[in-house]
Design a protein around this motif. Structure first.
Motif, PDB file in Angstrom:
ATOM      1  N   PHE A  61       0.646  13.685  -3.997  1.00 33.33           N
ATOM      2  CA  PHE A  61       0.091  12.367  -4.287  1.00 33.33           C
ATOM      3  C   PHE A  61      -1.218  12.064  -3.563  1.00 33.33           C
ATOM      4  CE2 PHE A  61       4.681  12.080  -5.002  1.00 33.33           C
ATOM      5  CZ  PHE A  61       4.689  11.630  -6.318  1.00 33.33           C
ATOM      6  N   GLY A  62      -1.640  12.925  -2.662  1.00 32.26           N
ATOM      7  CA  GLY A  62      -2.928  12.764  -2.014  1.00 32.26           C
ATOM      8  C   GLY A  62      -2.903  11.854  -0.798  1.00 32.26           C
ATOM      9  N   THR A  63      -2.762  10.559  -1.015  1.00 33.10           N
ATOM     10  CA  THR A  63      -2.814   9.571   0.067  1.00 33.10           C
ATOM     11  C   THR A  63      -1.708   8.547  -0.122  1.00 33.10           C
ATOM     12  OG1 THR A  63      -4.261   8.079  -1.172  1.00 33.10           O
ATOM     13  CG2 THR A  63      -5.339   9.791   0.160  1.00 33.10           C
ATOM     14  N   LYS A  64      -1.576   7.671   0.853  1.00 34.13           N
ATOM     15  CA  LYS A  64      -0.599   6.583   0.711  1.00 34.13           C
ATOM     16  C   LYS A  64      -0.984   5.684  -0.456  1.00 34.13           C
ATOM     17  CE  LYS A  64      -0.187   3.020   3.608  1.00 34.13           C
ATOM     18  NZ  LYS A  64       0.182   2.180   4.775  1.00 34.13           N
ATOM     19  N   HIS A  65      -2.296   5.463  -0.645  1.00 35.08           N
ATOM     20  CA  HIS A  65      -2.745   4.667  -1.775  1.00 35.08           C
ATOM     21  C   HIS A  65      -2.338   5.328  -3.089  1.00 35.08           C
ATOM     22  CE1 HIS A  65      -4.749   2.299   1.109  1.00 35.08           C
ATOM     23  NE2 HIS A  65      -5.939   2.878   1.102  1.00 35.08           N
TER      24      HIS A  65
END
Length: 201
Positions: A61-65
């Motif tokens: 997912f890459g990042t928390k965002h």
């Protein structure tokens, strides 16, 4: 020599395993977001809840965002299906189903609206949700909103219905005013019915 599964089957199994892992991560993020302020959610905690490593989560997912956006996207699809099911064959049945829907999902919806601006991509999803709410109200009460009315009156009536059926109105009645689910349903019905039908002139 042991038989090997055909390559397409092996790849399908891997894809299914990856899909299950992704769903676990989204479920873990949803559970955290439902009870914890977004800025206090840590990827380490989400990964632990999902029983994966932080590296796996970031790779997916890459990042928390990005993780929140993916979670909201999935839930938007699910909630839209539930809202569609809440359309009854009368205003009374529709409002009964809508209150039940908010009993299950209302708090999460309101939290999303309140914290949407904290994550890139999520405000657009929140806007989609609001637009869907308007479309849902139009479809759910289309017959009662009398297509024969003049355009200005129809627009005003629809805006009133949208406001009455909003999660914020449900929260005001249900929690700010302390009404039971049944009382909330009755209060909404008492406000809604005068807007519908020929008695409005």
């Amino acid at each position: 020599m042991k038989d090997k599964a055909p390559r397409p089957y092996r790849m399908t199994a891997r894809a299914q395993a990856a899909e299950r892992t992704g769903e676990r991560i989204l479920d873990a993020m949803l559970a955290r977001f439902a009870t914890v302020a977004y800025d206090r959610i840590r990827l380490e905690d989400v990964a632990a809840d999902a029983e994966v490593t932080v590296q796996t989560l970031i790779r997916r997912f890459g990042t928390k965002h990005g993780l929140l956006a993916a979670t909201v996207e999935r839930e938007f699809v699910r909630l839209a299906a539930d809202r569609t099911a809440a359309m009854g064959d009368s205003p009374e049945r529709t409002l009964h189903a809508l209150v039940e829907y908010y009993e299950h999902h209302g708090a999460l919806i309101l939290k999303l609206y309140a914290e949407a601006a904290q994550a890139p991509g999520v405000p657009e999803l929140a806007a989609r949700s609001r637009a869907y709410h308007v479309d849902w109200c139009r479809a759910a009460f289309s017959e009662s909103l009398e297509p024969s009315r003049d355009r200005s009156t129809r627009a005003r009536r629809l805006a009133q219905v949208v406001a009455l059926c909003d999660a914020t109105t449900w929260r005001i009645l249900r929690f700010d005013s302390g009404l039971s689910p049944h009382q909330t349903e009755q209060a909404l019905l008492e406000m809604l019915l005068p807007l519908l039908g020929p008695q409005n002139g």
